[in-house]
Design a protein around this motif. Structure first.
Motif, PDB file in Angstrom:
ATOM      1  N   ARG A  39       0.823  -1.248  -0.009  1.00  0.00           N
ATOM      2  CA  ARG A  39       0.035   0.028  -0.234  1.00  0.00           C
ATOM      3  C   ARG A  39       0.828   1.212   0.082  1.00  0.00           C
ATOM      4  NH1 ARG A  39      -3.427   2.130  -2.214  1.00  0.00           N
ATOM      5  NH2 ARG A  39      -4.757   3.409  -1.032  1.00  0.00           N
ATOM      6  N   TYR A  40       2.048   1.131   0.871  1.00  0.00           N
ATOM      7  CA  TYR A  40       2.997   2.351   0.765  1.00  0.00           C
ATOM      8  C   TYR A  40       3.357   2.538  -0.387  1.00  0.00           C
ATOM      9  CZ  TYR A  40       2.202   4.044   5.452  1.00  0.00           C
ATOM     10  OH  TYR A  40       1.403   4.636   6.676  1.00  0.00           O
ATOM     11  N   GLU A  41       4.049   1.376  -0.954  1.00  0.00           N
ATOM     12  CA  GLU A  41       4.523   1.347  -2.298  1.00  0.00           C
ATOM     13  C   GLU A  41       3.744   2.184  -3.213  1.00  0.00           C
ATOM     14  OE1 GLU A  41       6.325  -2.134  -3.555  1.00  0.00           O
ATOM     15  OE2 GLU A  41       7.353  -1.317  -5.107  1.00  0.00           O
ATOM     16  N   LEU A  43       1.066   4.119  -2.673  1.00  0.00           N
ATOM     17  CA  LEU A  43       0.979   5.590  -2.241  1.00  0.00           C
ATOM     18  C   LEU A  43       2.110   6.464  -2.798  1.00  0.00           C
ATOM     19  CD1 LEU A  43      -0.764   5.250   1.089  1.00  0.00           C
ATOM     20  CD2 LEU A  43      -1.968   6.352  -1.042  1.00  0.00           C
ATOM     21  N   THR A  44       3.356   6.050  -2.448  1.00  0.00           N
ATOM     22  CA  THR A  44       4.404   6.861  -2.683  1.00  0.00           C
ATOM     23  C   THR A  44       4.750   6.983  -4.304  1.00  0.00           C
ATOM     24  OG1 THR A  44       5.931   4.868  -2.398  1.00  0.00           O
ATOM     25  CG2 THR A  44       5.864   6.468  -0.765  1.00  0.00           C
ATOM     26  N   LYS A  45       4.145   5.955  -5.037  1.00  0.00           N
ATOM     27  CA  LYS A  45       4.647   6.036  -6.373  1.00  0.00           C
ATOM     28  C   LYS A  45       3.479   6.938  -7.092  1.00  0.00           C
ATOM     29  CE  LYS A  45       6.881   1.646  -7.585  1.00  0.00           C
ATOM     30  NZ  LYS A  45       8.090   1.859  -7.183  1.00  0.00           N
ATOM     31  N   GLU A  46       2.293   6.731  -6.713  1.00  0.00           N
ATOM     32  CA  GLU A  46       1.140   7.652  -7.020  1.00  0.00           C
ATOM     33  C   GLU A  46       1.570   8.940  -6.770  1.00  0.00           C
ATOM     34  OE1 GLU A  46      -2.480   6.735  -5.113  1.00  0.00           O
ATOM     35  OE2 GLU A  46      -2.338   4.813  -5.823  1.00  0.00           O
ATOM     36  N   ALA A  47       2.116   9.209  -5.508  1.00  0.00           N
ATOM     37  CA  ALA A  47       2.545  10.851  -5.057  1.00  0.00           C
ATOM     38  C   ALA A  47       3.428  11.280  -6.206  1.00  0.00           C
ATOM     39  CB  ALA A  47       3.058  10.675  -3.635  1.00  0.00           C
ATOM     40  N   ALA A  48       4.482  10.577  -6.450  1.00  0.00           N
ATOM     41  CA  ALA A  48       5.615  10.838  -7.384  1.00  0.00           C
ATOM     42  C   ALA A  48       5.060  11.041  -8.786  1.00  0.00           C
ATOM     43  CB  ALA A  48       6.531   9.764  -7.426  1.00  0.00           C
ATOM     44  N   ALA A  49       4.060  10.087  -9.181  1.00  0.00           N
ATOM     45  CA  ALA A  49       3.521  10.442 -10.693  1.00  0.00           C
ATOM     46  C   ALA A  49       2.653  11.888 -10.603  1.00  0.00           C
ATOM     47  CB  ALA A  49       2.696   9.464 -10.769  1.00  0.00           C
ATOM     48  N   ARG A  50       1.908  12.075  -9.496  1.00  0.00           N
ATOM     49  CA  ARG A  50       1.113  13.220  -9.394  1.00  0.00           C
ATOM     50  C   ARG A  50       1.956  14.554  -9.469  1.00  0.00           C
ATOM     51  NH1 ARG A  50      -4.637  13.084  -7.305  1.00  0.00           N
ATOM     52  NH2 ARG A  50      -4.948  10.856  -7.586  1.00  0.00           N
ATOM     53  N   LEU A  51       3.210  14.659  -8.630  1.00  0.00           N
ATOM     54  CA  LEU A  51       4.111  15.610  -8.875  1.00  0.00           C
ATOM     55  C   LEU A  51       4.627  15.961 -10.199  1.00  0.00           C
ATOM     56  CD1 LEU A  51       5.405  17.471  -6.757  1.00  0.00           C
ATOM     57  CD2 LEU A  51       7.383  16.094  -6.758  1.00  0.00           C
ATOM     58  N   MET A  52       4.867  14.529 -10.877  1.00  0.00           N
ATOM     59  CA  MET A  52       5.373  14.762 -12.235  1.00  0.00           C
ATOM     60  C   MET A  52       4.301  15.239 -13.235  1.00  0.00           C
ATOM     61  SD  MET A  52       8.071  14.297 -13.907  1.00  0.00           S
ATOM     62  CE  MET A  52       9.465  12.977 -13.430  1.00  0.00           C
ATOM     63  N   VAL A  53       3.089  14.870 -12.905  1.00  0.00           N
ATOM     64  CA  VAL A  53       2.026  15.367 -13.737  1.00  0.00           C
ATOM     65  C   VAL A  53       1.612  16.720 -13.666  1.00  0.00           C
ATOM     66  CG1 VAL A  53      -0.459  15.023 -14.482  1.00  0.00           C
ATOM     67  CG2 VAL A  53       1.034  13.038 -14.296  1.00  0.00           C
ATOM     68  N   GLY A  54       1.649  16.868 -12.202  1.00  0.00           N
ATOM     69  CA  GLY A  54       1.086  18.582 -11.968  1.00  0.00           C
ATOM     70  C   GLY A  54       2.149  19.668 -12.176  1.00  0.00           C
ATOM     71  N   LYS A  55       3.240  19.201 -11.818  1.00  0.00           N
ATOM     72  CA  LYS A  55       4.238  20.179 -11.705  1.00  0.00           C
ATOM     73  C   LYS A  55       5.241  20.141 -13.216  1.00  0.00           C
ATOM     74  CE  LYS A  55       3.688  21.852  -7.264  1.00  0.00           C
ATOM     75  NZ  LYS A  55       4.232  22.041  -6.098  1.00  0.00           N
ATOM     76  N   LYS A  56       5.061  18.967 -13.717  1.00  0.00           N
ATOM     77  CA  LYS A  56       6.309  18.589 -14.642  1.00  0.00           C
ATOM     78  C   LYS A  56       7.775  18.433 -14.174  1.00  0.00           C
ATOM     79  CE  LYS A  56       3.512  19.092 -18.621  1.00  0.00           C
ATOM     80  NZ  LYS A  56       2.374  18.378 -17.748  1.00  0.00           N
ATOM     81  N   ALA A  57       7.660  17.911 -12.832  1.00  0.00           N
ATOM     82  CA  ALA A  57       8.825  18.107 -11.958  1.00  0.00           C
ATOM     83  C   ALA A  57       8.922  16.613 -10.963  1.00  0.00           C
ATOM     84  CB  ALA A  57       9.079  19.266 -11.182  1.00  0.00           C
ATOM     85  N   ASN A  58       9.976  16.294 -10.865  1.00  0.00           N
ATOM     86  CA  ASN A  58      10.307  14.958 -10.001  1.00  0.00           C
ATOM     87  C   ASN A  58      10.629  15.458  -8.646  1.00  0.00           C
ATOM     88  OD1 ASN A  58      13.089  15.751  -9.994  1.00  0.00           O
ATOM     89  ND2 ASN A  58      13.565  13.602 -10.806  1.00  0.00           N
ATOM     90  N   GLY A  59      10.698  16.788  -8.269  1.00  0.00           N
ATOM     91  CA  GLY A  59      10.801  17.260  -7.101  1.00  0.00           C
ATOM     92  C   GLY A  59      12.191  17.541  -6.626  1.00  0.00           C
ATOM     93  N   PHE A  60      13.272  17.169  -7.661  1.00  0.00           N
ATOM     94  CA  PHE A  60      14.707  17.384  -7.554  1.00  0.00           C
ATOM     95  C   PHE A  60      15.418  18.378  -8.389  1.00  0.00           C
ATOM     96  CE2 PHE A  60      13.839  13.225  -5.788  1.00  0.00           C
ATOM     97  CZ  PHE A  60      14.209  13.073  -4.719  1.00  0.00           C
ATOM     98  N   GLU A  61      14.476  19.144  -8.877  1.00  0.00           N
ATOM     99  CA  GLU A  61      15.137  20.157  -9.894  1.00  0.00           C
ATOM    100  C   GLU A  61      16.014  21.047  -9.293  1.00  0.00           C
ATOM    101  OE1 GLU A  61      12.152  18.898  -9.810  1.00  0.00           O
ATOM    102  OE2 GLU A  61      11.878  18.121 -11.977  1.00  0.00           O
ATOM    103  N   ASN A 120      -4.626  10.540   2.305  1.00  0.00           N
ATOM    104  CA  ASN A 120      -5.400   9.230   2.191  1.00  0.00           C
ATOM    105  C   ASN A 120      -5.377   8.467   3.544  1.00  0.00           C
ATOM    106  OD1 ASN A 120      -5.544   8.419  -0.709  1.00  0.00           O
ATOM    107  ND2 ASN A 120      -3.619   9.552  -0.696  1.00  0.00           N
ATOM    108  N   GLY A 121      -4.966   9.053   4.548  1.00  0.00           N
ATOM    109  CA  GLY A 121      -5.438   8.585   5.953  1.00  0.00           C
ATOM    110  C   GLY A 121      -4.421   7.486   6.509  1.00  0.00           C
TER     111      GLY A 121
END
Ligand code: ADP
Length: 451
Positions: A39-41, A43-61, A120-121
């Protein structure tokens, strides 16, 4: 079914049940842990994908920009200064440490993921971290490799989840890195989730163990009682046979013609018959009384008597009836006390204790009979210098049919009813009886009767 099978079969069943329950708890635990990691795997992957889609970034720029500047600085200022292998190793370490610190301080993936997981609780009790698998500086001469490692399987904890891995080339460096989270507190998270299932299983185990224990204890008690009863029947047969055979022999003697000419012998034989008849009668009465006691309560015919007088009378008659079988000392400190008791039962109670004091003595019996008043109670103590009672038997001697065994034999005759009778009489009078004893030194029986 054989007795030991009655115990062994349920015991095996119980152990199997326990093993199954333990297995179930382990399985539930493993399953929950696996589910949670999965579940955590996701969730974290979903979060990374959302970041990528929303901000076009992986968070490490931002981290990469700073690293690029830092790498440029190292290439320009530090690399030309290197003169030996030691300096090179030191520099590589420093650069790698600094890169780690830049990445950790400036990446935004972790905080974004935490937010997402919280939404996600789920608990955020985990540690995010970054692992650099490859890092090299791009110099004019080519790549200057700072780190190039593949983690050992053993090095990665079983609780580590890979969020994503990246490979990037910038102006001054090439990097391969992995974003991970360490679910180091997964056990407590799993415990919280599986708590009710584990609690239910544990409760059911406890209930089964309790039922088993009660049944087992009852079984053991039944076994003990049936042992006592068969002992009692043996003792009773033995006790009845002794006077009966004496009477039979005496009767035959009387039948012989020559004895009739000796009046002295006839009288002696007749006395023997009468003495044994009295014994027999007493024995039968004891058995009848106890069986009656089982069915009815005591009906006491209470009378007021002087305690001292009654005690002295009982002690004297006992001494006469047993032909001075013991030295009996009397010490009545509670003077002038009036008791309201059933004299017949009271006498039987004291007689039983005196008889035991003499019977269970392997030297010349010396018995001290004393009385005292203690907090609204009249206390009678009978202390002997007999064989004493081993500690493990003390709790049982007032039970019906209970007799102390020496090895597997009873040294002295008896039915195991005397003390049971004493206890019943004492409690019928609203009192109780207790004993303290030292094996080989003697015992003290104490009767307390309310005043
Ligand atoms: P019985 O004397 O017929 O065996 P009791 O109920 O009177 O039955 O006594 C139960 C057991 O307690 C006896 O078998 C004996 O071992 C032990 N006992 C009773 N009184 C004494 C005593 N004064 N000293 C040592 N042992 C005693």
């Amino acid at each position: 079914m054989k007795r030991h099978l009655i115990i062994i079969i349920p015991l095996i069943a119980l152990l199997t049940f326990l093993a199954v329950q333990v297995f179930m708890i382990i399985s539930i635990w493993r399953q929950e842990k696996e589910n949670m990691l999965m579940r955590y795997e996701s969730l974290t992957k979903e979060a990374a994908a959302r970041l990528m889609v929303g901000k076009k970034a992986n968070g490490f720029e931002k981290a990469m920009d700073i690293t690029d500047k830092f790498a440029g600085l190292v290439i320009r200022e530090k690399l030309p200064e290197l003169s030996n292998a030691q300096d090179t190793a030191n520099l590589k370490k420093k650069v790698l440490d600094q890169t780690y610190s830049i990445l950790q301080k400036n990446e935004v993936l972790s905080s974004f993921t935490k937010e997402y997981i919280k939404k996600n609780g789920y608990s955020t009790a985990y540690k995010p971290f970054i692992w650099i698998s490859y890092f090299s500086l791009l110099t004019d001469e080519g790549q200057f490799i700072i780190a190039d490692t593949v983690p050992d399987d053993d090095e990665i904890a079983k609780t580590v989840i890979v969020v994503d891995s990246y490979k990037e080339e910038h102006n001054n460096f090439v990097i391969g890195y992995v974003s991970l989270i360490n679910m180091n507190e997964i056990d407590s998270l799993v415990f919280k989730r599986a708590f009710f299932s584990i609690l239910l299983i544990t409760l059911s185990v406890l209930i089964v163990v309790l039922i088993f224990w009660i049944t087992w204890r009852n079984l053991m008690e039944e076994k003990r009682l049936s042992g006592l009863k068969s002992d009692f029947i043996n003792n009773m047969t033995h006790e009845l046979k002794t006077p009966l055979s004496t009477i039979t022999v005496a009767g035959r003697t009387l039948e012989k013609a020559q004895i009739n000419s000796d009046p002295g012998k006839v009288l002696e034989t007749a006395r023997m018959i009468s003495k044994q008849s009295v014994n027999l009668n007493q024995l039968i009465n004891t058995i009848l009384e106890v069986s009656l006691l089982e069915r009815t309560e005591f009906e006491l015919d209470r009378q007021k008597v002087s305690a001292d007088e009654l005690m002295h009378q009982i002690v004297s008659s006992f001494l006469t009836s047993c032909d001075g079988c013991a030295v009996l000392e009397e010490e009545y400190t509670a003077k002038g006390i009036t008791l309201t008791v059933d004299i017949v039962y009271f006498t039987t109670m004291i007689n039983n204790l005196l008889a035991n004091a003499v019977k269970y003595c392997d030297k010349d019996p010396v018995v001290l009979v004393s009385t005292a008043a203690d907090n609204n109670y009249f206390v009678i103590s009978i202390t002997d210098n007999g064989v004493g009672i081993p500690h493990e038997h003390i709790d049982h001697i007032f039970e019906k049919f209970y007799r102390v065994t020496h090895g597997n034999i009873h040294k002295t005759k008896g039915l195991g009813l005397g003390l049971y009778y004493v206890k019943r009489i004492a409690t019928a009078h609203g009192g109780d009886v207790s004993v303290s004893s030292r094996p080989d030194h003697g015992s003290t029986f104490r009767i307390r009767l309310p005043l």
